[in-house]
Scaffold this active site. Sequence first.
Site, mmCIF file in Angstrom:
data_model
loop_
_atom_site.group_PDB
_atom_site.id
_atom_site.type_symbol
_atom_site.label_atom_id
_atom_site.label_comp_id
_atom_site.label_asym_id
_atom_site.label_seq_id
_atom_site.Cartn_x
_atom_site.Cartn_y
_atom_site.Cartn_z
ATOM 1 N N ASP A 108 -18.184 -4.326 41.010
ATOM 2 C CA ASP A 108 -18.156 -5.869 40.630
ATOM 3 C C ASP A 108 -16.615 -6.429 40.215
ATOM 4 O OD1 ASP A 108 -19.946 -7.578 39.290
ATOM 5 O OD2 ASP A 108 -18.780 -7.111 37.183
ATOM 6 N N HIS A 273 -27.800 -4.222 40.910
ATOM 7 C CA HIS A 273 -26.321 -4.201 41.401
ATOM 8 C C HIS A 273 -25.971 -3.131 40.144
ATOM 9 C CE1 HIS A 273 -22.984 -6.646 40.631
ATOM 10 N NE2 HIS A 273 -22.841 -6.465 39.100
#
Length: 293
Positions: A108, A273
């Site tokens: 990320d 994620h």
Amino acid sequence: MPDPTIPGFDHLRLPGADGVGLAAAVGGAGSPVVLLHGFPQTHLMWRHVAARLAHEHTVICPDLRGYGASDKPAATDPGVYAKRAMAADVVALAAALGHGRFALVGHDRGALVAFRAGLDHPETVTHLGLLDIVPTLDMWNVLHGVSAAVGYHLFLMAQPPGLPETMIARSADAFFGSFLDAWAGDPAALPAEVRAAYLRASAGAVPSIVADYRASAGIDIAHDRADLDAGSQLAMPVTVIQQDWGSQLGYDAAGVWRAWAPDLDHRLTGAGHFMAEEAPDEIAGAVRDLLAR
């Protein structure tokens, strides 16, 4: 109650760039691997993967500048939270531990920092792993129409200083918690004490987190575009692991990455994620495969 830690790791304070102090967990022995966390998290997100890799490697897990227990300098100019500055932090931190070259894996926001480090410091970064991103310049290009709603926070935090910080600070737990809830494929991978630690850290870092995101709507785009125009590419072996955002948003994810990384291993995951916490064996295995190239 103290925040959870990575068992068996030392927790150190180390120098980054420009006098910024960084908190880091360091453990294991062997060739160095630096692991960079994402949003809205801290280095703790690597606790499972770090433990697995520490059997063969020195594993270094810092909090990025502006996050966790690391320094949070005021964003007096856009460069303070440019990924270029944050990448320089990582190089300085590794050097302080005696490592002039190291493998680098980011998730990320940490993956955006790792991407910039690979372009800016090819003599230092030996291998590069990037989890669930596309480069900043490409990210803005693929977000369009109603599908861009998935990234509403990118647009919110790109606004001029003042309003985003005020809005988020007044509902910090709800704001940051919404991403932990929505993005987790397996909510059990974020136990209550870990989730609480992430929320405490994020609530205490609203201005710097917003500044990090604001940089990605300005100075980081300029840096990426300059590299693209110059034909710069990542010189080291690169592994990208991501959810199938390409089919969901209508672009060729592997093709986007191949333009930047000629030596590319592109993988899709069925995890959510927070893949380092949801599927640590898969991620640790992919890092080992990367380091063997």
